[in-house]
Every structure is written in C-alpha cells, then in structure tokens.
Motif scaffolding. Sequence first.
Motif, short mmCIF file in Angstrom:
data_model
loop_
_atom_site.label_atom_id
_atom_site.label_comp_id
_atom_site.label_asym_id
_atom_site.label_seq_id
_atom_site.Cartn_x
_atom_site.Cartn_y
_atom_site.Cartn_z
N PRO A 105 -6.12 0.84 -1.28
CA PRO A 105 -6.13 -0.35 -0.41
C PRO A 105 -7.40 -1.19 -0.59
O PRO A 105 -7.34 -2.42 -0.58
N SER A 120 2.64 -1.50 4.57
CA SER A 120 2.14 -0.13 4.46
C SER A 120 2.97 0.74 5.39
O SER A 120 3.71 0.22 6.27
N LEU A 153 0.85 -1.20 0.00
CA LEU A 153 0.00 0.00 0.00
C LEU A 153 0.89 1.25 0.00
O LEU A 153 1.96 1.26 0.60
#
Length: 570
Positions: free
Chosen positions: A508, A527, A474
């Motif tokens: 996401p 992330s 992400l």
Amino acid sequence: MRVSQLFGKTQREIPGEAETISHQLLLRAGMINQLTAGVYSMMPLAWRTARKIMDIIREEMDAAGCQEITMPVLQPVDLWEKSGRGAAFGANLFKLQDRKERTLALGPTHEEVVTSLAAQYIQSYRDLPQRLYQIQTKLRDEPRPRGGLIRVREFIMKDMYSFDADEAGLEVSYQKMVQAYKNIYKRCGLRAIAIEADSGAIGGKASHEFMVLAESGEDEVIFCSGCGYAANVEKAKFDKGAAAAQLPLPIEEVATPGKESIEDVAAFLSLAPSQMLKCVFYVADKEFIIAVIRGDLEINEVKLKNLLKATDLRLATAEEVTGQGIIAGSASPVGHRAMVITDDSIVSSVNYVGGANVAGRHMKNIVLGRDFNPYKTSDIASASVGAKCSRCGGTLESTRGIEVGHVFKLGTFLAETFGATYADAEGNQRPCIMGCYGIGVGRLLAAAIEQNHDDKGIIWPMPIAPYQVQLCALSLDNERVRAAAEKLYEDLRAAGVEVLYDDRIDSPGVKFNDADLLGMPIRITISPRSLDKGGMELKKRNEKAFVIVTVENAVAEVKAVIEREMPSAG
C-alpha cells in the motif's frame, strides 16, 4: 491504462540536476527523459497532458476565427537576413548547411515564413483579416537550458499570426487573442495574469506576457494591488517624482577626498542620493556608451538596449573605461565625446552633483542641457518594490511568475520587408498590419506543476491531468478486491472516465506514494477493509479526507467530482 503496462518508472530520489519543482517531479514521476541538454522526450503520462493542452488551445484558436496550418521547420537563412532579425536572435538561431552548401535555419519562430506566405495569397482588403496558427516544434540554441521543460532548446509552441488592414483591425485581433489566452489558462485550471512586457527579439511596438504566478518563477513581475497595473520588471514604469523647483546655479568643482560611491559622496556633501548623477558604462554593438541616471535609481539594461536598438549590450571593462580617459569613482557626463544616454528622471531637476573626472574631485550644480547634452533621454530605470505607481500613486510590489504566453503587435515592418501588401478600396497598395501570438506547450505543462504541487508530488488540475482517476487496488491476492477493482476499472472506462489502474502486486505504501507523486485528481482505493465498510475510498488529491462510496454509486460519484472540477471559459 494499467500501471503494470505503463512505459516509464517512478523514482524516489530527487535528481541532482533538477533545480525547479516541476523538473524534479517530472523526472521522479517518469514523465520526461533527457536526451541531451535542453532536449527531452515526453513519456506517455506527460504526452497525454500535452495533448490535452493542445486540444484546448486548438478549440480556442478555432473559436476566435483562426485557421490551422503547418509551416516548415527548415527555413532559408536568407529570410532571416532579409528581415534583419538573424542578428537579434544571434547564436540562439540554429543553422546548418545542406549538401549544396546552402545555409538553412531551424525555425525558432515563423514570422518570416508566414509573412512570405501571406505575400503570395493576400491581394485585396477583401482578403483581410487573416489569422493563421500552427502547433509545431521550435528550436532555439539556448545558452543555459534550465528547469526541465521551462527553458529548453527544442519545444512545441502554438504560434498564431494575424494580418489586418488597419490599426483598428489589429486591435480587434489582439483583443481576441488576449481573451482566447485567458480562456485557455482558465480551461487548463491555471491562475494566470496578463502583464505589460518587453518585445525582445520578436520586435513590435506593444506586447503582453501571460504569467502563471509561482514562487519558483524565473521572471519578476512588478504590480500595483491598488489599480491592477502589472508589468515584467524589464518593462515596468513607475513614478520617479519631481524635485522642488529651483534656479540653476553656476557649476563648481569641489574636493571629495577618498569618496567614490554615490552614498559616500552624498553623505560627505550632505545631499540625498537623488541629487547625484550616477554614470554606468556600456558597450553597445562596439560603441562606448555613458548611461546617466539619478543616484537613487538603477539602470534597466533591457530598456537601454531597446532604446539603442542594440543587438549586443554589455558592461564596459575596466580597460575600456580607462581607455576613454574616465576616472572610476569620479566619472562625469560633462566634457565627454562618448555617446551619453540619460534617464528621464534627470529632466525634473537641476543642480546635480557628478564626478569631475579627476580623482577625489566632484562637480556641483550640473544642469542637463547646459553642461552636457545627451544623445537620447528616455526611461531607462528599473522599477523596484516600494516605488510609487505611475497610474494611481500606490506602492509597487513584486512577485515571481513563469511566462506561459506572449502576444505582440508587430506593426508593418515585416509586411513591408516581404511585400505582404493589399489593395485598399481605392486601389492603393498598403502593408498588412501584423500581430503574433505564442504559447509554449511544454512550458505551460511545467508551469501547471509549479503552481500545483505539495511535498508529496504533483496535483494536476482536472482538465489537463494525464488521467482523471488513479485506481489503487490493495491486497490483490484477495479475490473480492481483485473482482471489484477489475469491474470498477471497466465500468469507469465504459462511462468515459480516464483511469490509471495500479494493478501491481505491491505494498500500500508504494502505491499511495506513487499516486501522490503522479498527482491524478481523484484516487479510489479498494481494499478488504474498504469493502467491509461498504465500498471503496474516494479521495481528491488536494484534500486529506476520503469518503466511502458504494460499489453501485462509485461511477456516478466519480463523474460528479470530475464535472465539478472542470472549469469552463467565460
């Protein structure tokens, strides 16, 4: 593999033509593509799973002493005429003509071909046993393809054929295959059971189907939880009970005004439906048939068709019934020249009530053997939920399943037809005793999805998942995330882990939705937030919670999960 390079696209909408869960999910996941009715391309993800299934099948076949060969898809139709099975397959058998106007068939199965092959190479009992298999494309002109890969016209099948010297040898081969099949399903991460089954167009004297139990299954399985008995509804037996002993009474005709159904006549005469005779009219290969069964039971048409050895069986039309001089609602097996087939439930009692073949009239005290003589008497009744188990007396139950394998004891009829004989120790020529054993690869793939999914998508069992891990990165514009994701991707691959890396610049939500839809067993998310917490999120597809694993331990943690999720045969 990087998702940005993957051939195929996911879709959000449920395709309107897809009825089964597996069909919907395979299309939405971009794993299959329909070319025409019942004919599909397998896209890269589905093909990876298919290859894994075939690898497991090969390993188990080889371990059971089988040898892999390959046989022609094109088969002279003369082989099918010689065996007599062309008529049994009927319109399902694809046929074509070559430039010399010779008729060929596209192989739906290979019993004829392999038996002809065996006839050339098996000469002595010393050449036996032989167990030959292939994994190959089969073609059947299914009238109603459905369910995506569940019922198709072109499919990949593993078919194995055993040749033995005697029944004891056949039993050894048969049990080896039963165990091999159990190993295959277990290694694929599937729950499957073996049930007694009808042999259908393949023929033979005994067979078992392997069923993956799933609510969406197209087959009904009758089973007893008390003793473990299980059979396809087309084959299932049950305890029909025995009536109290009584003496035969003289037959007499009674008025039953306006009463035509079993229930109405029984109530009018204060009798139980089990004391009534039910007549159902069929045409079997153009011959009119009267099937007679106890009033509380139903005809099983597969059993009836097999008993008659009929190629075609259908209900008679109203015109055909009238043409036989039969009065609907007052029909009787008494006094007819038509072929009468009776269920064995009738044998246990006397003094039944049946039609008088006169409107508004019935006959009491009909006795089998005295008042009518059937052509054949056998089990032609359908088992139903709540019936009594014939083995232990328990109560029969029902569930749904998808057939993912079928094994048959063929016997000697094909060997005798094609001259597959051997010389025994005394020099006498004897026919080989054969068995055949099939697994549909695409059907097994689809059944795995039917058994393993949720409202978000597929949940692949680890052994047959296209990839073991889906890596979701992400915020790829973040240098820390991109560097960590690239390194983990390469480290996992170097460690032999199969990983699908979602390297797309996307939200996401899109990445998580696709990960759930595609169903890889492990999802790793990197992330900025996960890195701030000390590493990355590791989540199993079939669980809601995730754990944070450090960058240094990620590969080891993933490999540990994979090892735990890999079932072994035994």
